[in-house]
Design an enzyme around this catalytic site. Structure first.
Site, PDB file in Angstrom:
ATOM      1  N   GLY A 211      53.412  25.765  39.621  1.00  0.00           N
ATOM      2  CA  GLY A 211      53.084  24.421  40.074  1.00  0.00           C
ATOM      3  C   GLY A 211      52.190  24.270  41.275  1.00  0.00           C
ATOM      4  O   GLY A 211      52.125  23.179  41.853  1.00  0.00           O
ATOM      5  N   CYS A 332      40.801  31.986  36.123  1.00  0.00           N
ATOM      6  CA  CYS A 332      40.543  32.824  37.298  1.00  0.00           C
ATOM      7  C   CYS A 332      39.937  34.137  36.800  1.00  0.00           C
ATOM      8  O   CYS A 332      40.465  35.223  37.048  1.00  0.00           O
ATOM      9  CB  CYS A 332      41.806  33.052  38.110  1.00  0.00           C
ATOM     10  SG  CYS A 332      43.258  33.571  37.171  1.00  0.00           S
TER      11      CYS A 332
END
Length: 397
Positions: A211, A332
């Site tokens: 989160g 990423c």
């Protein structure tokens, strides 16, 4: 522990890390925590020294080493002090035998180096991928207007980011305990801002994990509106609720999804979201500064499976966006197959969507999106693209 004993401990740890990398097992930081949990005799200085030795050897070896000893011998060839530990004394490693071969020094496995070259990441860029990462935090404006932390510096272009001294134990800081800061890389903060989240919106964080980006979205939305945070990893998703409570976030609902059946569990959100953010599972080539052994774990087959998953999740997320809404795709990774090529595939297959140029405080245009790299931007490596679903035009009678 003597210095030589620390070197032997690092070799033992490296053996475990190498075995796990070959088998797709636990990550290095997990193995290090387990190792010291059963060795209470090791003090904090010992643990820190052994950890630093292990990671220094990992960063040095591009190809996966034959053993922990081979990896440490490679490091010893660059540091005379460590070479002196191979004497067999003081619980240290045995003397080097004739013909013993150290691990090869490099930045990446050969096949992965070729893939990065093809994606425009040259040797100079690759060297920065395995340097030590800085420690950044995000100021949580839901809790405070400003934060003062000794030794902290600003991050240019990011008013909510602070850079802390390396080695800072963030969880002992009052600012962390009160929810005033969250650990989040500057690059992660930048790509999350591509969502352009606003108060009152309905947002889906499709691959929310624990989160970090969800909480940044909630802050941008002034804790008004609605965020649905989903993931297929129960353990990671379970960490979000306590983090949200500490951060003062109350607009987040979590939902656990079954892999390959995500669309079935999200029919109630079909064409409803103002924005869907997808921080997709990926190779993690942009995060090697934090997880350098990850480059040993990646294989061509695993990369191919990740690319398939990414394409599927983009399609799942697109179905949740309302006309005029946005889909933000993030990885990423610095491999074009996971970034620019995924964006091109989606746009070619969906003529009712367009790529929207991004104005971010860092990064360079790359294909239909923006790419950040450690060498150029001093952030983790990311590719981010923002797609807007064109609103349907009603035909007038």
């Amino acid at each position: 522990m003597t210095p030589a004993a620390r070197t032997q401990a690092a070799i033992d740890l490296l053996d475990q890390i190498i075995t796990a990398a070959r088998a797709g097992g636990a990550a290095a930081d997990t193995l290090i925590a387990r190792y010291f949990a059963s060795r209470r005799y090791a003090g904090s200085k010992d643990r820190r020294a052994v950890r630093e030795l292990a990671y220094a050897a990992i960063r040095l070896c591009g190809e996966i080493p034959a053993s922990g000893r081979a990896a440490m011998l490679a490091l010893a060839n660059t540091q005379v002090e460590i070479a002196g530990h191979f004497s067999g004394e003081g619980h240290g490693p045995a003397p080097v035998s004739a013909g013993e071969i150290p691990a090869a020094i490099g930045t990446t496995p050969a096949w992965l180096g070729e893939a990065l070259n093809a994606s425009g990441i040259d040797e100079a860029e690759r060297a920065a991928l395995i340097a030590r990462a800085p420690l950044n935090v995000r100021i949580n404006r839901l809790r405070v207007k400003s934060v003062s932390i000794e030794g902290a510096g600003v991050v240019p272009g990011l008013p909510d980011a602070l850079r802390l001294p390396s080695g800072t134990n963030v969880e002992t800081l009052e600012a962390w305990q009160t929810g005033a800061i969250e650990v989040q890389d500057a690059g992660s903060q930048i790509v999350t801002s591509a969502a352009q989240a606003l108060p009152g919106q309905h947002v889906v964080d499709l691959c929310a994990g624990a989160g970090g980006k969800t909480l940044a979205l909630a802050a941008a939305m002034a804790n008004t509106g609605e965020i649905l945070a989903t993931d297929s990893d129960r353990v990671r998703l379970s960490r979000l609720a306590p983090r949200a409570q500490r951060a003062g976030v109350s607009i987040v609902t979590t939902r656990l999804l079954d892999p390959n059946r995500e669309a079935e569990a999200l029919t109630d959100w079909a064409e409803r979201a103002d924005c869907v953010l997808i921080d997709a599972p990926c190779s993690g080539t942009g995060t090697w500064r934090r997880n350098p052994e990850a480059r040993w774990r990646l294989t061509p087959d695993r990369l191919a499976r990740l690319v398939e998953t990414q394409a599927r999740l983009i399609d799942v997320g697109a179905a949740l966006v309302k006309p005029g809404g946005a889909l933000v795709y993030i990885v990423c990774s610095l491999l074009d197959g996971e970034g620019a090529a995924q964006a091109a595939r989606f746009l070619a297959a969906n003529p009712d969507w367009r790529a929207e140029p991004l104005k971010l405080p860092a990064g360079r245009t790359h294909g239909a999106g923006t790419r950040l790299t450690p060498a150029h931007d001093d952030t983790d490596g990311f590719f981010v693209a923002r797609f807007v679903r064109m609103a349907a035009h009603r035909v007038l009678p």
